[in-house]
Write a protein that holds these residues in place. Structure first.
Motif, PDB file in Angstrom:
ATOM      1  N   UNK C  60       0.848  -1.191   0.000  1.00 31.09           N
ATOM      2  CA  UNK C  60       0.000   0.000   0.000  1.00 31.09           C
ATOM      3  C   UNK C  60       0.885   1.244   0.000  1.00 31.09           C
ATOM      4  N   UNK C  61       1.715   1.438  -1.045  1.00 33.01           N
ATOM      5  CA  UNK C  61       2.584   2.618  -1.052  1.00 33.01           C
ATOM      6  C   UNK C  61       1.795   3.921  -1.185  1.00 33.01           C
ATOM      7  N   UNK C  62       2.403   4.980  -0.678  1.00 32.31           N
ATOM      8  CA  UNK C  62       1.818   6.320  -0.736  1.00 32.31           C
ATOM      9  C   UNK C  62       2.178   6.961  -2.070  1.00 32.31           C
ATOM     10  N   UNK C  63       1.174   7.477  -2.775  1.00 33.74           N
ATOM     11  CA  UNK C  63       1.467   8.152  -4.035  1.00 33.74           C
ATOM     12  C   UNK C  63       1.310   9.667  -3.928  1.00 33.74           C
ATOM     13  N   UNK C  64       0.557  10.123  -2.943  1.00 37.56           N
ATOM     14  CA  UNK C  64       0.367  11.560  -2.787  1.00 37.56           C
ATOM     15  C   UNK C  64       0.153  11.865  -1.315  1.00 37.56           C
ATOM     16  N   UNK C  85     -11.756   7.771   5.990  1.00 30.43           N
ATOM     17  CA  UNK C  85     -11.599   7.497   4.558  1.00 30.43           C
ATOM     18  C   UNK C  85     -12.388   8.556   3.789  1.00 30.43           C
ATOM     19  N   UNK C  86     -11.679   9.293   2.938  1.00 33.94           N
ATOM     20  CA  UNK C  86     -12.351  10.361   2.186  1.00 33.94           C
ATOM     21  C   UNK C  86     -12.918   9.827   0.877  1.00 33.94           C
ATOM     22  N   UNK C  87     -12.185   8.887   0.273  1.00 37.49           N
ATOM     23  CA  UNK C  87     -12.596   8.394  -1.046  1.00 37.49           C
ATOM     24  C   UNK C  87     -12.061   6.980  -1.244  1.00 37.49           C
ATOM     25  N   UNK C  88     -12.884   6.133  -1.827  1.00 40.86           N
ATOM     26  CA  UNK C  88     -12.446   4.789  -2.192  1.00 40.86           C
ATOM     27  C   UNK C  88     -12.517   4.671  -3.716  1.00 40.86           C
ATOM     28  N   UNK C  93      -7.053   4.525  -2.258  1.00 43.07           N
ATOM     29  CA  UNK C  93      -7.907   5.167  -1.259  1.00 43.07           C
ATOM     30  C   UNK C  93      -7.284   6.492  -0.848  1.00 43.07           C
ATOM     31  N   UNK C  94      -8.154   7.443  -0.492  1.00 42.74           N
ATOM     32  CA  UNK C  94      -7.702   8.735   0.017  1.00 42.74           C
ATOM     33  C   UNK C  94      -8.111   8.828   1.478  1.00 42.74           C
ATOM     34  N   UNK C  95      -7.115   9.064   2.331  1.00 43.74           N
ATOM     35  CA  UNK C  95      -7.366   9.162   3.773  1.00 43.74           C
ATOM     36  C   UNK C  95      -7.193  10.601   4.250  1.00 43.74           C
ATOM     37  N   UNK C  96      -8.035  11.002   5.187  1.00 40.60           N
ATOM     38  CA  UNK C  96      -7.793  12.234   5.949  1.00 40.60           C
ATOM     39  C   UNK C  96      -7.246  11.796   7.289  1.00 40.60           C
ATOM     40  N   UNK C  97      -6.100  12.335   7.648  1.00 42.34           N
ATOM     41  CA  UNK C  97      -5.460  11.932   8.895  1.00 42.34           C
ATOM     42  C   UNK C  97      -5.170  13.167   9.723  1.00 42.34           C
ATOM     43  N   UNK C  98      -5.378  13.057  11.012  1.00 46.42           N
ATOM     44  CA  UNK C  98      -5.121  14.212  11.861  1.00 46.42           C
ATOM     45  C   UNK C  98      -4.361  13.836  13.103  1.00 46.42           C
ATOM     46  N   UNK C  99      -3.719  14.841  13.672  1.00 46.70           N
ATOM     47  CA  UNK C  99      -3.102  14.713  14.991  1.00 46.70           C
ATOM     48  C   UNK C  99      -3.634  15.875  15.808  1.00 46.70           C
ATOM     49  N   UNK C 109      -3.455  15.801   7.433  1.00 50.72           N
ATOM     50  CA  UNK C 109      -2.837  15.169   6.269  1.00 50.72           C
ATOM     51  C   UNK C 109      -3.921  14.590   5.353  1.00 50.72           C
ATOM     52  N   UNK C 110      -3.714  14.755   4.052  1.00 50.50           N
ATOM     53  CA  UNK C 110      -4.484  13.976   3.074  1.00 50.50           C
ATOM     54  C   UNK C 110      -3.478  13.074   2.371  1.00 50.50           C
ATOM     55  N   UNK C 111      -3.751  11.780   2.429  1.00 46.74           N
ATOM     56  CA  UNK C 111      -2.805  10.787   1.906  1.00 46.74           C
ATOM     57  C   UNK C 111      -3.523   9.860   0.933  1.00 46.74           C
ATOM     58  N   UNK C 112      -2.937   9.686  -0.236  1.00 51.02           N
ATOM     59  CA  UNK C 112      -3.479   8.726  -1.205  1.00 51.02           C
ATOM     60  C   UNK C 112      -2.559   7.512  -1.236  1.00 51.02           C
ATOM     61  N   UNK C 113      -3.141   6.348  -0.972  1.00 51.52           N
ATOM     62  CA  UNK C 113      -2.391   5.094  -1.020  1.00 51.52           C
ATOM     63  C   UNK C 113      -2.954   4.240  -2.138  1.00 51.52           C
ATOM     64  N   UNK C 114      -2.072   3.574  -2.848  1.00 51.98           N
ATOM     65  CA  UNK C 114      -2.505   2.700  -3.935  1.00 51.98           C
ATOM     66  C   UNK C 114      -2.183   1.258  -3.545  1.00 51.98           C
TER      67      UNK C 114
END
Lengths: 143, 143, 143, 143
Positions: C60-64, C85-88, C93-99, C109-114
């Motif tokens: 599940x590498x990060x592309x963005x 999960x923002x988008x599948x 998938x696009x994740x919204x991540x917070x601290x 963070x918005x992170x796209x994993x493929x």
């Protein structure tokens, strides 16, 4: 048989700990045990580590480290990290640290940490409040 | 006096190596020496490290490590990392590794690495092409 | 006000996360969120991450990655990491991540994993068992 | 076609950068670019980074980061890291950073760094000596 220590914390081996060979990258073991010592100071000795370094300007750098890696650990392994105090000196302590998975010993470390002033980076006497708390974790009870 | 080794590489201590005490975080020293061993294998032994692990499926995990941190290193320090081969066994090698800044010794490490198959994680004989190249870096010439 | 996410995990900021400025070294934040995603896959999606990568050879590498660091975190801070999960998509998938620390947002963070095959490093369709589990964490329920 | 930047530094992808999937672990890319920025400040702007942080108590934390990972990098790859200044504000700068291998773009980053006092962690005006040096690296010459 693996050594059971008086202070132990469970840890799951993660993707971020592992190398292209799929096993723990050995410097990551040292990060894990640094975190273990930090938890021990904060939670078992009762002195918040951030407070020790920040407000009290007292560091605990490592001056000597002897590690034996006896079996590999892989991503997903649930291991137990633990520590025992082997010796309490005037300005330094010697810890025995282990990593085991159940009965299988994965790693054994002997680590000497010295107490220092973060202003001068010179060794100082172990702070009194820490000394008595540390002695409760020696392998033999102090007499 | 600091030890001068037959294989040496300069390194600048960076922000990313240092901890909140402003000195090298000791696990980062182990990352540095892992990089040094990688450079030695690729550049001095003549076997690209990526090829050793990738195509040849041969690993060099650390089984024993003894470190003495004799003086602190700070961000911006230009240091020299170096290695000497202390012993060549059937399946393992023992390295003496040092970090010095000019004449001041910062760290001394004895590290034992074993050659393994990355498919089984079991020890294997040192590959023949590596063995002869390694022996040129022993502290005493082989007889 | 800080965002509360459907998957959250507490974390204490440690010495090993911090830099000579005494605050979190930003690449360490990315290690923390990589661990968070690993916990989410293993514990919430029900697929052990080590099994996904190991036996199933699925990465599940990060592309963005888009990060905003809105307030600093210091050693000793108890923070909460969380994800939505923002988008599948079909293969990503696009994740919204917070601290956050209580109500204070520290990072967004918005992170796209493929999803990829670890044999070819090419994108693959999201595995069926993961897809349905992932959709339960979307910010809006799928219709 | 990959972007060529006015400040560039070669780097070999190492074992320590890579994850169990055999490719660069993405937080390690951020360590690499932090080192690149450090080299740029020390070597191209002419202000030793250790001196900036140490004696001058001036930090350059990252407040925003946008990364696109466009192709994977593997252990042993010889890549080129480079940076261009996109914008110079009153207290912050925006950098475009890239990683390429020959003509193949591996990663593109836009990073916003703010200048801060390390005593207060508040933003400060860009120091005058740095400002003029920085402007020489803008993609368009200042008018």
């Amino acid at each position: 048989m693996a050594t059971v220590h008086p202070f132990e914390r469970p840890l799951r081996i993660r993707f971020a700990h592992c190398d292209p060979a799929g096993i723990v990258f050995f410097p990551q073991y040292l990060v894990m045990i640094n975190n273990l010592v930090e938890d021990w100071v904060s939670d078992a000795l009762g002195v918040p580590y951030a407070d020790l370094l920040g407000r009290r300007r007292t560091g605990m750098p490592t001056v000597s480290l002897h590690c034996e890696f006896t079996a590999i650990s892989r991503m997903g392994d649930d291991v137990m990290l633990g520590l025992t105090v082997e010796r309490v000196g005037g300005k330094s302590i010697t810890l025995q640290i282990g990593c085991r998975r159940g009965d299988e010993q994965r790693m054994v470390i002997r680590q000497v940490l010295v107490f220092t002033s973060l202003d001068t980076h010179r060794a100082i006497d172990i702070p009194t409040d820490l000394r008595s708390a540390i002695e409760r974790f020696t392998s033999k009870a102090p007499t």
